[in-house]
Design a protein around this motif. Structure first.
Motif, PDB file in Angstrom:
ATOM      1  N   PHE A 173       0.856  -1.191   0.000  1.00 46.80           N
ATOM      2  CA  PHE A 173       0.000   0.000   0.000  1.00 46.80           C
ATOM      3  C   PHE A 173       0.883   1.229   0.000  1.00 46.80           C
ATOM      4  CE2 PHE A 173      -2.248   3.356   2.339  1.00 46.80           C
ATOM      5  CZ  PHE A 173      -3.356   3.495   1.520  1.00 46.80           C
ATOM      6  N   GLU A 174       0.674   2.106  -0.948  1.00 40.66           N
ATOM      7  CA  GLU A 174       1.473   3.317  -1.054  1.00 40.66           C
ATOM      8  C   GLU A 174       0.540   4.520  -1.095  1.00 40.66           C
ATOM      9  OE1 GLU A 174       5.264   5.053  -1.394  1.00 40.66           O
ATOM     10  OE2 GLU A 174       4.894   2.909  -1.447  1.00 40.66           O
ATOM     11  N   ALA A 175       0.836   5.523  -0.309  1.00 35.49           N
ATOM     12  CA  ALA A 175       0.030   6.745  -0.302  1.00 35.49           C
ATOM     13  C   ALA A 175       0.976   7.930  -0.394  1.00 35.49           C
ATOM     14  CB  ALA A 175      -0.807   6.835   0.958  1.00 35.49           C
ATOM     15  N   ASN A 176       0.671   8.813  -1.305  1.00 33.36           N
ATOM     16  CA  ASN A 176       1.488  10.003  -1.490  1.00 33.36           C
ATOM     17  C   ASN A 176       0.754  11.180  -0.862  1.00 33.36           C
ATOM     18  OD1 ASN A 176       2.435  12.478  -2.668  1.00 33.36           O
ATOM     19  ND2 ASN A 176       3.517  11.233  -4.185  1.00 33.36           N
ATOM     20  N   GLY A 177       1.346  11.738   0.186  1.00 29.24           N
ATOM     21  CA  GLY A 177       0.702  12.837   0.911  1.00 29.24           C
ATOM     22  C   GLY A 177       0.410  14.037   0.042  1.00 29.24           C
ATOM     23  N   GLU A 178       1.327  14.368  -0.855  1.00 25.37           N
ATOM     24  CA  GLU A 178       1.130  15.527  -1.735  1.00 25.37           C
ATOM     25  C   GLU A 178      -0.073  15.314  -2.654  1.00 25.37           C
ATOM     26  OE1 GLU A 178       3.521  17.729  -5.318  1.00 25.37           O
ATOM     27  OE2 GLU A 178       4.697  17.010  -3.618  1.00 25.37           O
ATOM     28  N   THR A 179      -0.172  14.112  -3.202  1.00 25.29           N
ATOM     29  CA  THR A 179      -1.304  13.800  -4.086  1.00 25.29           C
ATOM     30  C   THR A 179      -2.612  13.840  -3.310  1.00 25.29           C
ATOM     31  OG1 THR A 179       0.094  12.408  -5.470  1.00 25.29           O
ATOM     32  CG2 THR A 179      -2.272  12.066  -5.647  1.00 25.29           C
ATOM     33  N   LEU A 180      -2.608  13.293  -2.100  1.00 26.00           N
ATOM     34  CA  LEU A 180      -3.824  13.323  -1.288  1.00 26.00           C
ATOM     35  C   LEU A 180      -4.258  14.759  -1.005  1.00 26.00           C
ATOM     36  CD1 LEU A 180      -3.216  10.455   1.293  1.00 26.00           C
ATOM     37  CD2 LEU A 180      -4.977  10.544  -0.463  1.00 26.00           C
ATOM     38  N   ARG A 223      -5.848  16.267  -4.043  1.00 25.66           N
ATOM     39  CA  ARG A 223      -7.224  15.766  -4.214  1.00 25.66           C
ATOM     40  C   ARG A 223      -8.159  16.407  -3.196  1.00 25.66           C
ATOM     41  NH1 ARG A 223      -5.220  14.947  -8.433  1.00 25.66           N
ATOM     42  NH2 ARG A 223      -4.681  12.917  -9.250  1.00 25.66           N
ATOM     43  N   ALA A 224      -7.680  16.622  -1.986  1.00 34.36           N
ATOM     44  CA  ALA A 224      -8.503  17.289  -0.972  1.00 34.36           C
ATOM     45  C   ALA A 224      -8.837  18.702  -1.412  1.00 34.36           C
ATOM     46  CB  ALA A 224      -7.767  17.318   0.367  1.00 34.36           C
ATOM     47  N   SER A 225      -7.863  19.374  -2.016  1.00 32.20           N
ATOM     48  CA  SER A 225      -8.094  20.722  -2.524  1.00 32.20           C
ATOM     49  C   SER A 225      -9.164  20.705  -3.621  1.00 32.20           C
ATOM     50  CB  SER A 225      -6.786  21.301  -3.063  1.00 32.20           C
ATOM     51  OG  SER A 225      -6.995  22.580  -3.599  1.00 32.20           O
ATOM     52  N   GLN A 226      -9.127  19.677  -4.472  1.00 30.90           N
ATOM     53  CA  GLN A 226     -10.143  19.544  -5.514  1.00 30.90           C
ATOM     54  C   GLN A 226     -11.524  19.329  -4.905  1.00 30.90           C
ATOM     55  OE1 GLN A 226      -8.520  16.313  -7.846  1.00 30.90           O
ATOM     56  NE2 GLN A 226      -7.792  17.737  -9.419  1.00 30.90           N
ATOM     57  N   VAL A 227     -11.605  18.494  -3.886  1.00 35.35           N
ATOM     58  CA  VAL A 227     -12.894  18.244  -3.230  1.00 35.35           C
ATOM     59  C   VAL A 227     -13.417  19.539  -2.611  1.00 35.35           C
ATOM     60  CG1 VAL A 227     -14.053  17.008  -1.350  1.00 35.35           C
ATOM     61  CG2 VAL A 227     -12.485  15.788  -2.843  1.00 35.35           C
ATOM     62  N   HIS A 228     -12.540  20.311  -1.970  1.00 31.18           N
ATOM     63  CA  HIS A 228     -12.954  21.605  -1.408  1.00 31.18           C
ATOM     64  C   HIS A 228     -13.453  22.535  -2.516  1.00 31.18           C
ATOM     65  CE1 HIS A 228     -10.396  21.057   2.449  1.00 31.18           C
ATOM     66  NE2 HIS A 228     -11.658  20.808   2.703  1.00 31.18           N
ATOM     67  N   THR A 239     -15.318  15.819   3.746  1.00 27.52           N
ATOM     68  CA  THR A 239     -14.543  14.794   3.048  1.00 27.52           C
ATOM     69  C   THR A 239     -13.153  15.324   2.702  1.00 27.52           C
ATOM     70  OG1 THR A 239     -16.553  13.804   2.131  1.00 27.52           O
ATOM     71  CG2 THR A 239     -14.479  13.292   1.016  1.00 27.52           C
ATOM     72  N   GLY A 240     -13.100  16.547   2.190  1.00 27.37           N
ATOM     73  CA  GLY A 240     -11.804  17.159   1.876  1.00 27.37           C
ATOM     74  C   GLY A 240     -10.941  17.289   3.116  1.00 27.37           C
ATOM     75  N   ASP A 241     -11.541  17.721   4.216  1.00 24.00           N
ATOM     76  CA  ASP A 241     -10.803  17.847   5.477  1.00 24.00           C
ATOM     77  C   ASP A 241     -10.298  16.482   5.945  1.00 24.00           C
ATOM     78  OD1 ASP A 241     -11.328  20.564   5.446  1.00 24.00           O
ATOM     79  OD2 ASP A 241     -12.949  20.443   6.924  1.00 24.00           O
ATOM     80  N   GLY A 242     -11.115  15.459   5.776  1.00 21.94           N
ATOM     81  CA  GLY A 242     -10.716  14.103   6.160  1.00 21.94           C
ATOM     82  C   GLY A 242      -9.544  13.601   5.336  1.00 21.94           C
ATOM     83  N   SER A 286      -3.798  12.297   5.044  1.00 16.28           N
ATOM     84  CA  SER A 286      -2.466  12.528   4.494  1.00 16.28           C
ATOM     85  C   SER A 286      -1.474  12.858   5.595  1.00 16.28           C
ATOM     86  CB  SER A 286      -2.530  13.677   3.487  1.00 16.28           C
ATOM     87  OG  SER A 286      -1.239  14.103   3.132  1.00 16.28           O
ATOM     88  N   ARG A 287      -1.862  13.733   6.488  1.00 17.11           N
ATOM     89  CA  ARG A 287      -0.951  14.140   7.572  1.00 17.11           C
ATOM     90  C   ARG A 287      -0.717  12.995   8.560  1.00 17.11           C
ATOM     91  NH1 ARG A 287      -3.028  20.149   7.529  1.00 17.11           N
ATOM     92  NH2 ARG A 287      -2.086  20.659   5.517  1.00 17.11           N
ATOM     93  N   ASN A 288      -1.745  12.193   8.811  1.00 13.12           N
ATOM     94  CA  ASN A 288      -1.577  11.034   9.702  1.00 13.12           C
ATOM     95  C   ASN A 288      -0.652   9.994   9.077  1.00 13.12           C
ATOM     96  OD1 ASN A 288      -3.186  12.102  11.712  1.00 13.12           O
ATOM     97  ND2 ASN A 288      -5.025  11.016  11.061  1.00 13.12           N
ATOM     98  N   LEU A 289      -0.785   9.780   7.772  1.00 10.79           N
ATOM     99  CA  LEU A 289       0.102   8.838   7.082  1.00 10.79           C
ATOM    100  C   LEU A 289       1.546   9.318   7.150  1.00 10.79           C
ATOM    101  CD1 LEU A 289      -2.028   7.953   3.943  1.00 10.79           C
ATOM    102  CD2 LEU A 289      -1.342   6.390   5.753  1.00 10.79           C
ATOM    103  N   GLU A 290       1.722  10.602   6.947  1.00  6.79           N
ATOM    104  CA  GLU A 290       3.050  11.201   7.015  1.00  6.79           C
ATOM    105  C   GLU A 290       3.649  11.012   8.416  1.00  6.79           C
ATOM    106  OE1 GLU A 290       4.108  15.669   6.468  1.00  6.79           O
ATOM    107  OE2 GLU A 290       3.314  14.924   4.567  1.00  6.79           O
ATOM    108  N   ALA A 291       2.851  11.292   9.437  1.00  8.53           N
ATOM    109  CA  ALA A 291       3.321  11.144  10.816  1.00  8.53           C
ATOM    110  C   ALA A 291       3.625   9.679  11.139  1.00  8.53           C
ATOM    111  CB  ALA A 291       2.282  11.695  11.785  1.00  8.53           C
ATOM    112  N   ALA A 292       2.784   8.774  10.673  1.00  8.63           N
ATOM    113  CA  ALA A 292       3.004   7.348  10.927  1.00  8.63           C
ATOM    114  C   ALA A 292       4.264   6.865  10.217  1.00  8.63           C
ATOM    115  CB  ALA A 292       1.792   6.541  10.465  1.00  8.63           C
ATOM    116  N   ASP A 293       4.470   7.334   8.998  1.00  4.59           N
ATOM    117  CA  ASP A 293       5.667   6.959   8.249  1.00  4.59           C
ATOM    118  C   ASP A 293       6.915   7.441   8.987  1.00  4.59           C
ATOM    119  OD1 ASP A 293       7.025   5.829   6.015  1.00  4.59           O
ATOM    120  OD2 ASP A 293       7.259   7.849   5.173  1.00  4.59           O
ATOM    121  N   TYR A 294       6.865   8.668   9.459  1.00  2.00           N
ATOM    122  CA  TYR A 294       8.000   9.235  10.196  1.00  2.00           C
ATOM    123  C   TYR A 294       8.244   8.453  11.492  1.00  2.00           C
ATOM    124  CZ  TYR A 294      10.929  12.533  12.742  1.00  2.00           C
ATOM    125  OH  TYR A 294      11.943  13.093  13.456  1.00  2.00           O
TER     126      TYR A 294
END
Length: 99
Positions: free
Chosen positions: A5-12, A15-20, A75-78, A83-91
């Motif tokens: 499973f790969e998640a890119n925080g920047e891409t997320l 996409r959140a900006s698009q949803v907003h 949804t955008g906020d979520g 994204s930020r939680n994934l980043e923190a977990a990765d770190y």
């Protein structure tokens, strides 16, 4: 451990900006619908009653649709939080000194 499973925080966040953005557009459309008033059908009491019923139905529909923009913003906020939680977990999962 690699689960595939790969998640890119920047891409997320993009996409959140698009949803907003979609939420803002939707909210603007609902605002325009709210601004549309029911026109009078004249002194005829039958048409006045029908017009009132139609206006009430339209008002209810607009109010129901108005709630959807809030869901979109949420949804955008979520997505941003994810994204930020994934980043923190990765770190946090990285052990210092081991690559």
């Amino acid at each position: 451990m690699n689960s595939g499973f790969e998640a890119n925080g920047e891409t997320l966040e993009q996409r959140a900006s698009q949803v907003h953005s979609y939420a803002a557009e939707y909210e603007a459309a609902v605002r325009r619908l709210r601004e549309c008033g029911a026109e009078s059908w004249g002194p005829d009491p039958v048409f006045s009653v029908l017009n009132k019923i139609w206006a009430d139905c339209c008002h209810s529909m607009v109010e129901a649709r108005g709630a959807a923009s809030g869901v979109m913003y949420g949804t955008g906020d979520g997505i941003v939080r994810t994204s930020r939680n994934l980043e923190a977990a990765d770190y946090a999962s990285q052990i210092p000194g081991i690559d």
